[in-house]
Design a protein around this motif. Sequence first.
Motif, PDB file in Angstrom:
ATOM      1  N   ALA A   1       0.836  -1.196   0.000  1.00 27.93           N
ATOM      2  CA  ALA A   1       0.000   0.000   0.000  1.00 27.93           C
ATOM      3  C   ALA A   1       0.870   1.245   0.000  1.00 27.93           C
ATOM      4  O   ALA A   1       2.013   1.237   0.487  1.00 27.93           O
ATOM      5  N   SER A   2       0.324   2.310  -0.552  1.00 31.01           N
ATOM      6  CA  SER A   2       0.982   3.612  -0.514  1.00 31.01           C
ATOM      7  C   SER A   2      -0.097   4.686  -0.633  1.00 31.01           C
ATOM      8  O   SER A   2      -1.220   4.417  -1.082  1.00 31.01           O
ATOM      9  N   VAL A   3       0.248   5.904  -0.214  1.00 32.88           N
ATOM     10  CA  VAL A   3      -0.688   7.029  -0.296  1.00 32.88           C
ATOM     11  C   VAL A   3       0.060   8.234  -0.856  1.00 32.88           C
ATOM     12  O   VAL A   3       1.160   8.556  -0.400  1.00 32.88           O
ATOM     13  N   THR A   4      -0.543   8.893  -1.841  1.00 32.43           N
ATOM     14  CA  THR A   4      -0.001  10.119  -2.405  1.00 32.43           C
ATOM     15  C   THR A   4      -1.120  11.147  -2.482  1.00 32.43           C
ATOM     16  O   THR A   4      -2.134  10.915  -3.160  1.00 32.43           O
ATOM     17  N   ASP A   5      -0.944  12.244  -1.768  1.00 31.25           N
ATOM     18  CA  ASP A   5      -1.954  13.310  -1.740  1.00 31.25           C
ATOM     19  C   ASP A   5      -3.350  12.754  -1.451  1.00 31.25           C
ATOM     20  O   ASP A   5      -4.323  13.039  -2.157  1.00 31.25           O
ATOM     21  N   ASN A   6      -3.415  11.941  -0.409  1.00 34.45           N
ATOM     22  CA  ASN A   6      -4.657  11.332   0.109  1.00 34.45           C
ATOM     23  C   ASN A   6      -5.269  10.286  -0.824  1.00 34.45           C
ATOM     24  O   ASN A   6      -6.369   9.789  -0.555  1.00 34.45           O
ATOM     25  N   HIS A   7      -4.583   9.950  -1.896  1.00 28.60           N
ATOM     26  CA  HIS A   7      -5.069   8.904  -2.809  1.00 28.60           C
ATOM     27  C   HIS A   7      -4.372   7.589  -2.461  1.00 28.60           C
ATOM     28  O   HIS A   7      -3.140   7.501  -2.478  1.00 28.60           O
ATOM     29  N   VAL A   8      -5.164   6.568  -2.151  1.00 32.15           N
ATOM     30  CA  VAL A   8      -4.636   5.284  -1.687  1.00 32.15           C
ATOM     31  C   VAL A   8      -4.468   4.312  -2.838  1.00 32.15           C
ATOM     32  O   VAL A   8      -5.393   4.088  -3.635  1.00 32.15           O
TER      33      VAL A   8
END
Length: 243
Positions: free
Chosen positions: A168-175
């Motif tokens: 998993a990863s998150v970038t600018d609140n996008h999962v």
Amino acid sequence: MFKSLKFIFKIIIFLAVVVLLILGYLGFVPGLSSLFGSDKPRDLGVAYTSADLESFRAKTGVKVDDLPAGLAPAQSLKFSSQVAIKHDFTESELTANLNAGKWKYFPLSDAQVKISNDGLVELSAILHKDHLLGFAQAKNLPAGELSRIQDYLKYLPSDPPIYLRGVASVTDNHVQLNLQQAIVGKVSVPASFFSSEAQAAGGKFLEDWIASVPNFSIHSLTFSEGQLYFDGTYPAEKATSNN
């Protein structure tokens, strides 16, 4: 005829024992389930101490307070202000923080988080089904998502151990979520639950959870080499009702 009835009776007893053992293995018979270890989460080998919790809280700078007991879900969790956080967190620090929460509606206990060098994340814990509704109400999460989860969990024993593995990863609140394995109790979740549509739904559930916390924003979140790397903001103060 008497011999036939006696034979049938023995068959019934045998089948009853088999069913009892199966139910015990799956976690539905408390005493028997303990013998099978069906009521305990998987040991991922992650140990922690009070120093790990102190380190986690020092890095975040979040102040934790108590609210009065007996509050309804919507009033049992309060956030205020904001703090910027840019730190890495070890799997021991994450595990310590997960197990330190006393909020009455937090659905996990006896948790462990393990992070591999390649970013693969494992989570094991006890899931408290009776906390899920209060958790959703306090977080203002979509009722439809929780309803689907409860439809599956109602067929499982109360407080089953769970095991999750994925990336998993998150970038600018996008999962971005790639769940590879899930086990609830002793039941492996079918592969159909890992379709692209299901992964997207799981990601959306996590995005809704992020949005439910005031002043919680994730610029970047990644897992690698036994650590979580976090860059974002979080409420500077959190208060919970613990009874």
